[in-house]
Scaffold this motif. Structure first.
Motif, PDB file in Angstrom:
ATOM      1  N   GLY A 245      29.365  10.080   6.939  1.00  0.00           N
ATOM      2  CA  GLY A 245      28.002   9.203   6.874  1.00  0.00           C
ATOM      3  C   GLY A 245      27.228   9.503   5.828  1.00  0.00           C
ATOM      4  O   GLY A 245      27.601  10.080   4.901  1.00  0.00           O
ATOM      5  N   ASP A 246      26.076   8.791   5.851  1.00  0.00           N
ATOM      6  CA  ASP A 246      25.203   8.836   4.866  1.00  0.00           C
ATOM      7  C   ASP A 246      24.557  10.358   4.550  1.00  0.00           C
ATOM      8  O   ASP A 246      24.216  11.104   5.301  1.00  0.00           O
ATOM      9  CB  ASP A 246      24.006   8.039   4.976  1.00  0.00           C
TER      10      ASP A 246
ATOM     11  N   GLY B  41      31.947  -1.456  10.359  1.00  0.00           N
ATOM     12  CA  GLY B  41      31.074  -0.777  10.935  1.00  0.00           C
ATOM     13  C   GLY B  41      29.889  -1.553  11.926  1.00  0.00           C
ATOM     14  O   GLY B  41      29.564  -1.023  12.888  1.00  0.00           O
TER      15      GLY B  41
ATOM     16  N   ASP C 186      34.825   5.086  19.473  1.00  0.00           N
ATOM     17  CA  ASP C 186      35.871   6.092  19.167  1.00  0.00           C
ATOM     18  C   ASP C 186      36.297   7.049  20.211  1.00  0.00           C
ATOM     19  O   ASP C 186      37.280   7.020  20.580  1.00  0.00           O
ATOM     20  CB  ASP C 186      35.426   6.821  17.825  1.00  0.00           C
TER      21      ASP C 186
ATOM     22  N   ASN D  69      36.805   7.415  11.720  1.00  0.00           N
ATOM     23  CA  ASN D  69      37.415   6.635  12.989  1.00  0.00           C
ATOM     24  C   ASN D  69      38.966   7.460  12.963  1.00  0.00           C
ATOM     25  O   ASN D  69      39.643   7.344  12.085  1.00  0.00           O
ATOM     26  CB  ASN D  69      37.543   5.208  12.750  1.00  0.00           C
TER      27      ASN D  69
ATOM     28  N   SER E  69      31.842   1.235   5.946  1.00  0.00           N
ATOM     29  CA  SER E  69      30.570   1.432   6.517  1.00  0.00           C
ATOM     30  C   SER E  69      29.981   0.625   7.488  1.00  0.00           C
ATOM     31  O   SER E  69      30.489  -0.412   7.493  1.00  0.00           O
ATOM     32  CB  SER E  69      29.725   2.120   5.357  1.00  0.00           C
ATOM     33  N   GLY E  70      28.525   0.882   7.662  1.00  0.00           N
ATOM     34  CA  GLY E  70      27.980  -0.262   8.217  1.00  0.00           C
ATOM     35  C   GLY E  70      27.781  -1.516   7.519  1.00  0.00           C
ATOM     36  O   GLY E  70      27.217  -2.503   8.111  1.00  0.00           O
ATOM     37  N   GLY E  71      27.557  -1.143   6.137  1.00  0.00           N
ATOM     38  CA  GLY E  71      27.066  -2.440   5.408  1.00  0.00           C
ATOM     39  C   GLY E  71      28.332  -2.914   4.489  1.00  0.00           C
ATOM     40  O   GLY E  71      28.218  -3.785   3.758  1.00  0.00           O
TER      41      GLY E  71
ATOM     42  N   GLY F 104      29.870   3.111  16.271  1.00  0.00           N
ATOM     43  CA  GLY F 104      31.314   3.590  15.994  1.00  0.00           C
ATOM     44  C   GLY F 104      31.687   4.879  16.465  1.00  0.00           C
ATOM     45  O   GLY F 104      32.934   4.699  17.198  1.00  0.00           O
ATOM     46  N   GLY F 105      31.017   5.848  16.516  1.00  0.00           N
ATOM     47  CA  GLY F 105      31.240   7.144  17.085  1.00  0.00           C
ATOM     48  C   GLY F 105      31.544   6.947  18.677  1.00  0.00           C
ATOM     49  O   GLY F 105      32.598   7.224  19.051  1.00  0.00           O
TER      50      GLY F 105
ATOM     51  N   ASP G  21      29.194  -1.538  16.072  1.00  0.00           N
ATOM     52  CA  ASP G  21      27.837  -1.433  16.368  1.00  0.00           C
ATOM     53  C   ASP G  21      27.449  -2.516  17.322  1.00  0.00           C
ATOM     54  O   ASP G  21      26.984  -2.274  18.282  1.00  0.00           O
ATOM     55  CB  ASP G  21      26.710  -1.406  15.172  1.00  0.00           C
TER      56      ASP G  21
ATOM     57  N   HIS H  91      25.137   3.267  -3.976  1.00  0.00           N
ATOM     58  CA  HIS H  91      25.427   4.003  -2.522  1.00  0.00           C
ATOM     59  C   HIS H  91      26.821   4.126  -2.447  1.00  0.00           C
ATOM     60  O   HIS H  91      27.379   5.084  -1.772  1.00  0.00           O
ATOM     61  CB  HIS H  91      24.624   3.318  -1.413  1.00  0.00           C
TER      62      HIS H  91
ATOM     63  N   HIS I  10      29.348   7.064  -1.704  1.00  0.00           N
ATOM     64  CA  HIS I  10      30.298   7.593  -0.753  1.00  0.00           C
ATOM     65  C   HIS I  10      32.158   7.884  -1.062  1.00  0.00           C
ATOM     66  O   HIS I  10      32.744   8.902  -0.561  1.00  0.00           O
ATOM     67  CB  HIS I  10      30.795   6.272   0.344  1.00  0.00           C
TER      68      HIS I  10
ATOM     69  N   GLY J  47      31.054   5.683   6.681  1.00  0.00           N
ATOM     70  CA  GLY J  47      31.094   6.158   8.064  1.00  0.00           C
ATOM     71  C   GLY J  47      32.303   5.968   8.941  1.00  0.00           C
ATOM     72  O   GLY J  47      32.641   6.631   9.657  1.00  0.00           O
ATOM     73  N   VAL J  48      32.913   4.597   8.634  1.00  0.00           N
ATOM     74  CA  VAL J  48      34.009   4.263   9.472  1.00  0.00           C
ATOM     75  C   VAL J  48      35.294   5.005   9.289  1.00  0.00           C
ATOM     76  O   VAL J  48      36.189   5.245   9.868  1.00  0.00           O
ATOM     77  CB  VAL J  48      34.289   2.964   9.150  1.00  0.00           C
TER      78      VAL J  48
HETATM   79  O1  KG4 Z   1      28.261   5.338   5.834  1.00  0.00           O
HETATM   80  P1  KG4 Z   1      27.367   4.965   7.013  1.00  0.00           P
HETATM   81  O2  KG4 Z   1      26.709   6.367   7.618  1.00  0.00           O
HETATM   82  O3  KG4 Z   1      26.189   3.999   6.595  1.00  0.00           O
HETATM   83  C1  KG4 Z   1      26.219   2.964   5.725  1.00  0.00           C
HETATM   84  O4  KG4 Z   1      26.385   3.405   4.474  1.00  0.00           O
HETATM   85  O5  KG4 Z   1      26.318   2.049   6.132  1.00  0.00           O
HETATM   86  O6  KG4 Z   1      28.119   4.427   7.974  1.00  0.00           O
HETATM   87  C2  KG4 Z   1      27.721   3.996   9.307  1.00  0.00           C
HETATM   88  C3  KG4 Z   1      28.657   3.222  10.398  1.00  0.00           C
HETATM   89  C4  KG4 Z   1      27.985   2.658  11.545  1.00  0.00           C
HETATM   90  O7  KG4 Z   1      28.436   1.472  11.718  1.00  0.00           O
HETATM   91  C5  KG4 Z   1      28.665   3.554  12.503  1.00  0.00           C
HETATM   92  O8  KG4 Z   1      28.912   2.952  13.737  1.00  0.00           O
HETATM   93  C6  KG4 Z   1      30.049   3.748  11.877  1.00  0.00           C
HETATM   94  O9  KG4 Z   1      29.768   4.012  10.342  1.00  0.00           O
HETATM   95  N1  KG4 Z   1      30.748   4.735  12.313  1.00  0.00           N
HETATM   96  C7  KG4 Z   1      32.060   4.778  12.863  1.00  0.00           C
HETATM   97  C8  KG4 Z   1      32.432   5.994  13.323  1.00  0.00           C
HETATM   98  N2  KG4 Z   1      31.355   6.731  13.118  1.00  0.00           N
HETATM   99  C9  KG4 Z   1      30.540   6.281  12.493  1.00  0.00           C
HETATM  100  N3  KG4 Z   1      32.794   3.662  13.045  1.00  0.00           N
HETATM  101  C10 KG4 Z   1      33.997   3.775  13.688  1.00  0.00           C
HETATM  102  N4  KG4 Z   1      34.545   5.060  14.139  1.00  0.00           N
HETATM  103  C11 KG4 Z   1      33.774   6.020  13.916  1.00  0.00           C
HETATM  104  N5  KG4 Z   1      34.096   7.377  14.524  1.00  0.00           N
END
Ligand code: KG4
Length: 336
Positions: free
Chosen positions: A301-302, A163, A184, A274, A136-138, A180-181, A167, A111, A115, A270-271
């Motif tokens: 994002g995913d 991330g 931001d 930001n 990302s989130g993980g 995160g969004g 959250d 995964h 990314h 995902g991050v």
């Molecule tokens: O890559 P992703 O969609 O899923 C994973 O593979 O984990 O990342 C999701 C993460 C979430 O924790 C979300 O809060 C964060 O990305 N995220 C952000 C922003 N947009 C999404 N974190 C900070 N700033 C943002 N604008």
């Protein structure tokens, strides 16, 4: 070569068709966020069931949008790790079924490698080697992308992912999931230096990261304000939090880039959407002379397009899955 790619590692079911790793012919994403919002986070059992409901229709939609029949697909790529086991298994088994029925090669894709590959779609000129900040989130890691399929972790988080911290803090503030969004957007117009939040340093591992102390400090600050009736300046709090995360990530990424001397830095996950992190990296790269590659917002994002992109390069490298392909909750990116 046209690859049908499937992604189901967390709370988004996705299917896409990608040609030669760089051209997206279609990309369909079904988000489950509305469902998980009720619980303030992803409920794994619900995620798996939602993937089961969505995956077949999404794959058909991806083929239709690409204007292709099943017979015009050359291979199936699927995310097999890391992620939620039940969620991953839905995509893996669906991909196996399609590959078996159409007699096509099955390509397993990590995964986070996916990314990183989102950058190949946004930047047709980008080729390894480069340093990639994966957030990302993980995951939170700084990766040495030596070739399309050879990668080494230079530093990674010892506890929470960036991330995940966004959250958790957003959940306590009650501003939505994933946070995160919203954090931001909330930071707009805030004072980035109003609240002092801690920075972690891992002794003896300068490129490693740690966010649990920052998360705890931010949560304590919110609880303290709630208990004493003090009004938090929310935009400044969100801005200060974002700044603390950026101050953790950006200098280490620049240090890694300097160490390796590739002259190229990419960001993934995902991050990577930001705004503060993007701005700080842009400013740092303007100073260092490194070229910065940021994925377009829609690919942070995913999604499955990034899996199709990485799947192409894994295929060229000879990677194939057997019918015994399994899913893994954790998997080192260097193991592929
Ligand atoms: O890559 P992703 O969609 O899923 C994973 O593979 O984990 O990342 C999701 C993460 C979430 O924790 C979300 O809060 C964060 O990305 N995220 C952000 C922003 N947009 C999404 N974190 C900070 N700033 C943002 N604008």
């Amino acid at each position: 070569m046209k690859i049908l790619a499937i992604e189901s590692s967390c709370d988004e079911t996705a299917a896409a068709v990608v040609e030669n790793g760089r051209t997206v012919l279609s990309s369909c994403v079904a988000s489950q966020i509305e469902m998980h919002t009720i619980y303030g986070g992803v409920v794994p059992e619900i995620a798996s069931r939602k993937h089961v409901e969505a995956v077949t229709a999404l794959a058909e939609q991806a083929l239709a949008q690409a204007g292709l029949s099943q017979r015009e697909i050359d291979a199936i790529a699927v995310t097999y790790a890391p992620g939620l086991i039940g969620a991953l298994l839905v995509g893996v088994n669906f991909a196996k079924g399609v590959a078996l029925a159409l007699d096509l090669p099955l390509i397993p894709v990590h995964h986070v490698r996916g990314h990183i590959a989102a950058n190949y779609i946004t930047h047709p000129d980008l080729e390894p080697p480069f340093v990639c900040l994966c957030v990302s989130g993980g995951t939170s890691a700084i990766v040495d992308v030596q070739t399309y399929t050879r990668m080494k972790i230079l530093g990674s988080t010892r506890d929470d992912a960036a991330g995940e911290c966004f959250d958790k803090v957003a959940r306590v503030l009650g501003i939505g999931y994933p946070g995160g969004g919203p954090m931001d957007r909330l930071s707009e117009g805030g004072d980035f230096s109003k609240y002092t939040l801690p920075q972690a340093h891992v002794q003896g591992a300068e490129l490693d990261l740690s966010f649990s102390g920052l998360k705890t400090a931010a949560l304590n600050l919110i609880h303290h304000a709630q208990q004493t009736g003090e009004a938090l300046d929310l935009p400044s709090f969100a801005a200060s939090f974002g700044q603390a995360v950026s101050d953790s990530l950006v200098p280490r990424t620049m240090q890694a880039a300097k160490l390796l001397g590739y002259g190229k830095i990419a960001v993934a996950g995902g991050v990577a959407a930001n705004r503060r992190i993007r701005q700080d990296l842009q400013a740092a790269c303007a100073r260092s002379g490194d070229v910065l590659y940021l994925p377009e917002l829609g690919l942070c994002g995913d999604n499955a397009a990034m899996i199709g992109a990485q799947g192409y390069y894994e295929f060229l490298d000879g990677k194939r899955a057997g019918w015994d392909l399994n899913a893994y909750a954790t998997r080192d990116i260097s193991a592929g």
